[in-house]
Write a protein that holds these residues in place. Structure first.
Motif, short mmCIF file in Angstrom:
data_model
loop_
_atom_site.label_atom_id
_atom_site.label_comp_id
_atom_site.label_asym_id
_atom_site.label_seq_id
_atom_site.Cartn_x
_atom_site.Cartn_y
_atom_site.Cartn_z
N GLY A 1 -11.56 -46.72 -44.69
CA GLY A 1 -11.25 -46.99 -43.32
C GLY A 1 -12.45 -46.82 -42.40
O GLY A 1 -12.26 -46.76 -41.20
N ARG A 2 -13.64 -46.72 -42.94
CA ARG A 2 -14.82 -46.56 -42.09
C ARG A 2 -15.70 -47.81 -42.14
O ARG A 2 -15.73 -48.52 -43.13
CB ARG A 2 -15.67 -45.39 -42.57
CG ARG A 2 -15.05 -44.06 -42.36
CD ARG A 2 -16.05 -43.00 -42.73
NE ARG A 2 -15.49 -41.69 -42.49
CZ ARG A 2 -16.06 -40.58 -42.80
NH1 ARG A 2 -17.23 -40.60 -43.40
NH2 ARG A 2 -15.50 -39.43 -42.53
N PHE A 3 -16.42 -48.01 -41.05
CA PHE A 3 -17.41 -49.07 -41.02
C PHE A 3 -18.76 -48.47 -41.36
O PHE A 3 -19.10 -47.38 -40.90
CB PHE A 3 -17.47 -49.72 -39.64
CG PHE A 3 -16.27 -50.57 -39.33
CD1 PHE A 3 -16.20 -51.86 -39.80
CD2 PHE A 3 -15.22 -50.07 -38.60
CE1 PHE A 3 -15.10 -52.66 -39.53
CE2 PHE A 3 -14.11 -50.84 -38.31
CZ PHE A 3 -14.05 -52.14 -38.79
N VAL A 4 -19.50 -49.19 -42.15
CA VAL A 4 -20.84 -48.75 -42.54
C VAL A 4 -21.82 -49.84 -42.16
O VAL A 4 -21.57 -51.02 -42.41
CB VAL A 4 -20.91 -48.48 -44.06
CG1 VAL A 4 -22.31 -48.09 -44.48
CG2 VAL A 4 -19.91 -47.41 -44.46
N ARG A 5 -22.93 -49.43 -41.58
CA ARG A 5 -23.98 -50.41 -41.25
C ARG A 5 -25.00 -50.40 -42.38
O ARG A 5 -25.51 -49.35 -42.76
CB ARG A 5 -24.66 -50.03 -39.95
CG ARG A 5 -25.72 -50.99 -39.58
CD ARG A 5 -26.39 -50.58 -38.31
NE ARG A 5 -27.55 -51.41 -38.12
CZ ARG A 5 -28.08 -51.68 -36.97
NH1 ARG A 5 -27.55 -51.15 -35.89
NH2 ARG A 5 -29.14 -52.44 -36.88
N LEU A 6 -25.28 -51.60 -42.91
CA LEU A 6 -26.23 -51.75 -44.00
C LEU A 6 -27.38 -52.63 -43.56
O LEU A 6 -27.18 -53.69 -43.00
CB LEU A 6 -25.57 -52.42 -45.20
CG LEU A 6 -24.75 -51.58 -46.13
CD1 LEU A 6 -24.12 -52.46 -47.20
CD2 LEU A 6 -25.59 -50.52 -46.78
N ASP A 7 -28.59 -52.19 -43.82
CA ASP A 7 -29.77 -53.02 -43.66
C ASP A 7 -30.37 -53.18 -45.04
O ASP A 7 -30.75 -52.20 -45.68
CB ASP A 7 -30.79 -52.37 -42.72
CG ASP A 7 -30.35 -52.43 -41.27
OD1 ASP A 7 -29.68 -53.40 -40.90
OD2 ASP A 7 -30.69 -51.51 -40.51
N LEU A 8 -30.45 -54.43 -45.52
CA LEU A 8 -30.96 -54.70 -46.85
C LEU A 8 -32.38 -55.24 -46.79
O LEU A 8 -32.73 -55.98 -45.87
CB LEU A 8 -30.07 -55.73 -47.55
CG LEU A 8 -28.60 -55.37 -47.71
CD1 LEU A 8 -27.84 -56.55 -48.30
CD2 LEU A 8 -28.45 -54.15 -48.60
N VAL A 9 -33.16 -54.88 -47.74
CA VAL A 9 -34.49 -55.44 -47.89
C VAL A 9 -34.44 -56.38 -49.09
O VAL A 9 -34.22 -55.94 -50.21
CB VAL A 9 -35.55 -54.33 -48.11
CG1 VAL A 9 -36.91 -54.95 -48.31
CG2 VAL A 9 -35.55 -53.37 -46.93
#
Length: 92
Positions: A1-9
């Motif tokens: 139920g959580r939002f996660v911010r992902l930055d991918l390389v």
């Protein structure tokens, strides 16, 4: 139920250019300036986005007919059309 911010390389890709969002007209067009400072529309494919070191985002696009070193119009013009005469702004 959580939002996660992902930055991918991801690995670099050939024939992809990073442009500011203001350079994109509609969903799939940019304008390049020719030698006479006239605008010519080019259809592009959106490949993704990237985040710059200063926190801004740029659109990654690819186009078969986008020559290396092309001057791209990066300011939204309300009446942008092929052949429109424009002037390049001085760099600061």
């Amino acid at each position: 139920g959580r939002f996660v911010r992902l930055d991918l390389v991801l690995p670099e890709q050939d024939n992809v250019v990073a442009l500011p969002h203001e350079a994109i007209y509609g969903t799939d067009h940019v304008y390049r300036m020719d030698e006479q400072n006239r605008m010519h529309g080019i259809r592009v494919r959106r490949v993704g986005e990237r985040r710059t070191e200063d926190g801004n985002t740029e659109v990654l696009v690819s186009a078969d007919n986008l020559p290396v070193g092309a001057r791209i119009v990066t300011t939204q013009l309300p009446n942008a059309i092929d052949g429109l005469l424009v002037r390049e702004a001085a760099e600061n």
